[in-house]
Each structure stands twice: as structure tokens, then as C-alpha cells.
Design a protein around this motif. Structure first.
Motif, PDB file in Angstrom:
ATOM      1  N   GLU A   1       9.591  14.813  23.961  1.00  0.00           N
ATOM      2  CA  GLU A   1       9.972  15.855  23.008  1.00  0.00           C
ATOM      3  C   GLU A   1      11.475  16.128  23.013  1.00  0.00           C
ATOM      4  O   GLU A   1      12.164  15.926  24.005  1.00  0.00           O
ATOM      5  CB  GLU A   1       9.193  17.138  23.297  1.00  0.00           C
ATOM      6  N   THR A   2      11.946  16.573  21.869  1.00  0.00           N
ATOM      7  CA  THR A   2      13.293  17.117  21.744  1.00  0.00           C
ATOM      8  C   THR A   2      13.126  18.621  21.555  1.00  0.00           C
ATOM      9  O   THR A   2      12.291  19.059  20.764  1.00  0.00           O
ATOM     10  CB  THR A   2      14.011  16.524  20.516  1.00  0.00           C
ATOM     11  N   PHE A   3      13.923  19.399  22.271  1.00  0.00           N
ATOM     12  CA  PHE A   3      13.726  20.850  22.284  1.00  0.00           C
ATOM     13  C   PHE A   3      14.632  21.545  21.266  1.00  0.00           C
ATOM     14  O   PHE A   3      15.640  20.998  20.817  1.00  0.00           O
ATOM     15  CB  PHE A   3      14.022  21.388  23.687  1.00  0.00           C
ATOM     16  N   PHE A   4      14.257  22.771  20.939  1.00  0.00           N
ATOM     17  CA  PHE A   4      15.106  23.688  20.159  1.00  0.00           C
ATOM     18  C   PHE A   4      15.525  23.104  18.813  1.00  0.00           C
ATOM     19  O   PHE A   4      16.695  23.126  18.441  1.00  0.00           O
ATOM     20  CB  PHE A   4      16.331  24.099  20.990  1.00  0.00           C
ATOM     21  N   GLN A   5      14.549  22.587  18.086  1.00  0.00           N
ATOM     22  CA  GLN A   5      14.832  21.986  16.777  1.00  0.00           C
ATOM     23  C   GLN A   5      14.690  22.967  15.614  1.00  0.00           C
ATOM     24  O   GLN A   5      15.035  22.638  14.483  1.00  0.00           O
ATOM     25  CB  GLN A   5      13.896  20.783  16.538  1.00  0.00           C
ATOM     26  N   HIS A   6      14.168  24.158  15.863  1.00  0.00           N
ATOM     27  CA  HIS A   6      14.031  25.155  14.802  1.00  0.00           C
ATOM     28  C   HIS A   6      15.419  25.487  14.228  1.00  0.00           C
ATOM     29  O   HIS A   6      16.403  25.550  14.977  1.00  0.00           O
ATOM     30  CB  HIS A   6      13.384  26.416  15.381  1.00  0.00           C
ATOM     31  N   PRO A   7      15.530  25.694  12.916  1.00  0.00           N
ATOM     32  CA  PRO A   7      16.854  25.962  12.316  1.00  0.00           C
ATOM     33  C   PRO A   7      17.609  27.120  12.979  1.00  0.00           C
ATOM     34  O   PRO A   7      18.833  27.053  13.153  1.00  0.00           O
ATOM     35  CB  PRO A   7      16.525  26.290  10.852  1.00  0.00           C
ATOM     36  N   LEU A   8      16.901  28.175  13.362  1.00  0.00           N
ATOM     37  CA  LEU A   8      17.566  29.305  14.032  1.00  0.00           C
ATOM     38  C   LEU A   8      18.161  28.874  15.372  1.00  0.00           C
ATOM     39  O   LEU A   8      19.282  29.261  15.716  1.00  0.00           O
ATOM     40  CB  LEU A   8      16.557  30.433  14.262  1.00  0.00           C
ATOM     41  N   ASP A   9      17.405  28.084  16.131  1.00  0.00           N
ATOM     42  CA  ASP A   9      17.922  27.599  17.412  1.00  0.00           C
ATOM     43  C   ASP A   9      19.111  26.671  17.210  1.00  0.00           C
ATOM     44  O   ASP A   9      20.102  26.730  17.948  1.00  0.00           O
ATOM     45  CB  ASP A   9      16.818  26.847  18.174  1.00  0.00           C
ATOM     46  N   GLN A  10      19.017  25.803  16.221  1.00  0.00           N
ATOM     47  CA  GLN A  10      20.110  24.867  15.934  1.00  0.00           C
ATOM     48  C   GLN A  10      21.398  25.615  15.570  1.00  0.00           C
ATOM     49  O   GLN A  10      22.488  25.259  16.029  1.00  0.00           O
ATOM     50  CB  GLN A  10      19.705  23.919  14.800  1.00  0.00           C
ATOM     51  N   THR A  11      21.282  26.657  14.757  1.00  0.00           N
ATOM     52  CA  THR A  11      22.463  27.462  14.391  1.00  0.00           C
ATOM     53  C   THR A  11      23.022  28.168  15.614  1.00  0.00           C
ATOM     54  O   THR A  11      24.241  28.203  15.828  1.00  0.00           O
ATOM     55  CB  THR A  11      22.094  28.479  13.298  1.00  0.00           C
ATOM     56  N   ALA A  12      22.149  28.737  16.439  1.00  0.00           N
ATOM     57  CA  ALA A  12      22.602  29.435  17.655  1.00  0.00           C
ATOM     58  C   ALA A  12      23.384  28.485  18.558  1.00  0.00           C
ATOM     59  O   ALA A  12      24.466  28.819  19.055  1.00  0.00           O
ATOM     60  CB  ALA A  12      21.404  30.030  18.395  1.00  0.00           C
ATOM     61  N   LEU A  13      22.854  27.284  18.754  1.00  0.00           N
ATOM     62  CA  LEU A  13      23.537  26.297  19.612  1.00  0.00           C
ATOM     63  C   LEU A  13      24.877  25.856  19.017  1.00  0.00           C
ATOM     64  O   LEU A  13      25.856  25.652  19.736  1.00  0.00           O
ATOM     65  CB  LEU A  13      22.636  25.081  19.829  1.00  0.00           C
ATOM     66  N   ALA A  14      24.916  25.743  17.695  1.00  0.00           N
ATOM     67  CA  ALA A  14      26.141  25.271  17.032  1.00  0.00           C
ATOM     68  C   ALA A  14      27.260  26.311  17.071  1.00  0.00           C
ATOM     69  O   ALA A  14      28.438  25.952  17.155  1.00  0.00           O
ATOM     70  CB  ALA A  14      25.837  24.895  15.581  1.00  0.00           C
ATOM     71  N   LEU A  15      26.910  27.601  17.016  1.00  0.00           N
ATOM     72  CA  LEU A  15      27.930  28.646  16.887  1.00  0.00           C
ATOM     73  C   LEU A  15      28.366  29.252  18.223  1.00  0.00           C
ATOM     74  O   LEU A  15      29.408  29.899  18.299  1.00  0.00           O
ATOM     75  CB  LEU A  15      27.411  29.774  15.984  1.00  0.00           C
ATOM     76  N   SER A  16      27.574  29.068  19.283  1.00  0.00           N
ATOM     77  CA  SER A  16      27.854  29.733  20.559  1.00  0.00           C
ATOM     78  C   SER A  16      29.046  29.104  21.288  1.00  0.00           C
ATOM     79  O   SER A  16      29.227  27.885  21.265  1.00  0.00           O
ATOM     80  CB  SER A  16      26.614  29.660  21.464  1.00  0.00           C
ATOM     81  N   ASP A  17      29.824  29.967  21.960  1.00  0.00           N
ATOM     82  CA  ASP A  17      30.921  29.486  22.812  1.00  0.00           C
ATOM     83  C   ASP A  17      30.365  28.882  24.103  1.00  0.00           C
ATOM     84  O   ASP A  17      30.837  27.856  24.575  1.00  0.00           O
ATOM     85  CB  ASP A  17      31.863  30.641  23.178  1.00  0.00           C
ATOM     86  N   VAL A  18      29.394  29.575  24.699  1.00  0.00           N
ATOM     87  CA  VAL A  18      28.642  29.036  25.841  1.00  0.00           C
ATOM     88  C   VAL A  18      27.185  28.971  25.400  1.00  0.00           C
ATOM     89  O   VAL A  18      26.714  29.822  24.655  1.00  0.00           O
ATOM     90  CB  VAL A  18      28.820  29.894  27.109  1.00  0.00           C
ATOM     91  N   VAL A  19      26.471  27.955  25.842  1.00  0.00           N
ATOM     92  CA  VAL A  19      25.101  27.727  25.384  1.00  0.00           C
ATOM     93  C   VAL A  19      24.135  28.556  26.229  1.00  0.00           C
ATOM     94  O   VAL A  19      24.206  28.526  27.464  1.00  0.00           O
ATOM     95  CB  VAL A  19      24.755  26.225  25.486  1.00  0.00           C
TER      96      VAL A  19
END
Length: 362
Positions: free
Chosen positions: A229-247
Motif C-alpha cells: 500500500e501507499t499511504f495518505f493518498q486522500h486529497p486532504l492528506d496530499q494537500t497537508a503534506l504538500a503545504l507543511s513546513d514539517v511533515v
């Protein structure tokens, strides 16, 4: 407007912090976040005592949520209580992660002021209150007030060295309601799209306030297990990961999956914060996962500290329903109300890691 931190900037900041090991904090006397922060129920004596136990155990950071509804009705009082809390925490050697919004309204009630309902016997986190509240998230007419709240709190503490980082939004789009101790139902599906839009705006608003601390929103959706599996594929999770300074991410799961999640997220090249974990019934245990996160340079923040009114030593409804023996183990939390650990081995392990851990620089 301030930009997202570069990977190099984020890693340099993280290197200076030594080993961060923390927990999500509600005092044992509070049934939800409104309870902590209202003037009538702000319990400095309990906070002082419980953070003392945590410091002795080897923790040095914590994460805590803030309530929009208290800001709306008692702005100056809330700011004074946040300052008082930060002073108590700092006095015990804790840096604090402040969480501005949260969709986890498991009680099914919208937030309200005044005396909070007592815990429902046998139900995990039975009076959980969201911030600003799911109805407000789903009503863009309320977003102007939410913007004022976010900017005001960040402006007040943007240079405060006691604040470690800003967690803008806990579990955006979480629709769960714990109907009974063993049954969960879902809030309106439009919460997801509204939360997604609001989260993006929150990053923009906070960056414009230019805080000295980094920003994050957690990736939190962990579906039933699949092969490769690949984790955190939901659009909300993807946006959170893309915009965060630290993950940051949540991982209430067994050690094999937790390892795979960390390996996937390490590819982003940013510091990793596991801002929620520890669910003993599903294999998320301190003995297995704390040393692993230490070795992987992940900052862990388990759910819960002292067993209390949130009743988070009880498992989630879905786990309670399927468990053959849910009483023997605690789900979350590490201390009894009198400061005795649930497991002395867990605390000894943390103290051992603290002794060998790199220290804070400068």
C-alpha cells in the motif's frame, strides 16, 4: 507573504531541537478542549501536577488544541490562559505545539460554553468538541470570524520561544461521531470539501502573519490494510503534506505499517512528527514503536497522558466491538490519576532513551 520553509531550513531547525518526545494533553479533570480553556474550568493546579509527572518520565514537548468558541466570547481571557499554560509547560521543560482547528467532534454536539456534559460511561472521548465546530466549517459565511481568530492567536505568539510549531488543523474532514460505546456514525460528507478549502486558506493566513515557528497539518487517513500500500493518498492528506513546513502524520497501527509509513514520508525530505499514535489494542505500543521512532528521528506525540474524563483508556467503538478482552489493556494514556504509571516498563524505556538522546542546541 512568507513562503513555505525549504527542506534545508526545516531540517536545520529540527537538528537544533534535540530529541523531541511528547504527548497530546488534556488534563484528567477536563472532558474536552472547551473544558480546559474556559475561565471556570481552567485547572492550573492539575496541569502543574500532571506536567511534573510527564517531565520526570522524560517527555519534553506536548501538543494541545485551542477552542474558537472561547476566543469568540472571552478573547482576552483565553490569551491570558494560553500564556499561563505556556509558562507552566515551559517551567517543566516543555515546548508546546498549538493546534488551531480540529474536526474531531465525536460527541456529535457543536461546541458550547458553560458546564460541559459529564463523560458517558463506557464511551471513548464521549464529549469531544470540535473547533470551530463542523457546522461553522461547512458555512463559508463564518470563515471571516475563523480567519480573525487564527490571525489573532498567531500574531500574539508568533515570536514566542515557548511555542514549538503551529498545527493549523487537526484531522480536517473527520466526520466520525461515536453514537454509542460500540457504534460510529458519520457527519455530513460536505465537511471534507469545506475543510479542504479552509485548510488551504489557513496556511495562507498564517504565512501572512509570518511566525518564527514552522507550520504543519497532519496526514491522518489510514484505510484498512492492503498489499503493497501507499499511504495518505486522500486529497486532504496530499494537500497537508504538500503545504507543511514539517511533515506530521497520525499512525494508530501496528509496527510493520508504521515502519512503511515512515519510509514513505521520509522521501519528502522534511522533519517527521507523528502527532498521534499509541493504541495498544491494535499493536501501536510504546515498547515497539518508541525506539523505532527514536532511531528514525521521528518526533512522537502519543495520545493522552493521564487517565481522566476523556476516557481514552477505553478503545474506539470499532475496537471495543471486536475486542475479546478490552479491559486488560489501556488504549491510550500512560498515568493513573494519582501519577502511578499504567506500565513501569514503558516509562523506564522512555527514561533510558532520554539519557542517550541528543540534547537541545543553543
Amino acid at each position: 507573504m512568507k513562503e513555505q520553509w525549504s527542506r534545508e531550513q526545516a531540517q536545520a531547525w529540527y537538528q537544533q531541537k534535540g530529541w523531541l518526545c511528547g504527548f497530546n494533553y488534556l488534563p484528567s479533570t477536563a472532558v474536552n478542549w472547551t473544558d480546559i480553556w474556559q475561565e471556570e474550568t481552567f485547572d492550573a493546579a492539575t496541569i502543574e501536577r500532571e506536567l511534573g509527572w510527564a517531565a520526570d518520565a522524560g517527555y519534553n514537548t506536548l501538543r494541545i488544541n485551542l477552542p474558537f468558541i472561547v476566543w469568540e466570547h472571552d478573547r482576552d481571557g483565553l490569551m491570558a490562559r494560553i500564556d499561563r499554560f505556556l509558562t507552566i509547560a515551559d517551567g517543566h521543560g516543555f515546548s508546546t505545539m498549538l493546534t488551531l482547528m480540529d474536526d474531531c467532534g465525536f460527541s456529535g454536539d457543536e461546541p458550547y460554553l458553560g458546564p460541559q456534559k459529564p463523560p458517558v460511561p463506557g464511551k471513548h472521548n464521549s464529549q469531544a468538541a470540535a473547533s470551530p465546530g463542523r457546522d461553522k466549517v461547512c458555512d463559508p459565511d463564518c470563515w471571516g470570524d475563523i480567519e480573525r481568530y487564527i490571525r489573532d492567536v498567531v500574531r500574539q505568539f508568533r515570536d514566542d520561544k515557548r511555542v514549538l510549531l503551529w498545527d493549523l488543523y487537526n484531522e480536517p474532514g473527520n466526520r466520525g461521531i461515536f453514537a454509542t460505546g460500540t457504534q460510529e456514525v458519520q457527519y455530513d460528507a460536505k465537511l471534507e470539501s469545506c475543510a479542504h478549502a479552509l485548510m488551504k486558506l489557513a496556511f495562507q493566513w498564517v504565512r501572512e502573519e509570518d511566525p518564527t515557528q514552522p507550520l504543519t497539518v497532519c496526514a491522518w487517513r489510514v484505510p484498512p490494510q492492503e498489499e503493497d500500500e501507499t499511504f495518505f493518498q486522500h486529497p486532504l492528506d496530499q494537500t497537508a503534506l504538500a503545504l507543511s513546513d514539517v511533515v506530521s502524520f497520525h499512525a494508530y497501527t501496528h509496527t510493520g505499517r508504521m515502519t512503511a509509513m515512515i519510509q514513505q514520508l521520509q522521501k519528502l525530505g522534511r522533519p517527521l512528527f507523528c502527532t498521534e499514535w499509541l493504541a495498544r489494542h491494535v499493536g501501536s505500543t510504546i515498547e515497539e514503536q518508541l525506539p523505532m521512532m527514536y532511531m528514525a528521528k521521528v518526533a512522537p506525540y502519543q495520545w493522552g497522558l493521564v487517565r481522566g474524563k476523556t476516557q481514552t483508556w477505553l478503545p474506539w467503538p470499532v475496537v471495543m466491538k471486536e475486542s475479546t478482552d478490552y479491559c486488560r489493556l489501556w488504549f491510550h494514556d500512560v498515568f493513573e490519576e494519582n501519577g502511578i504509571p499504567f506500565s513501569r516498563r514503558e516509562i523506564a524505556l522512555m527514561q533510558q532513551l532520554r539519557k542517550i538522546a541528543p540534547k537541545v542546541q543553543g
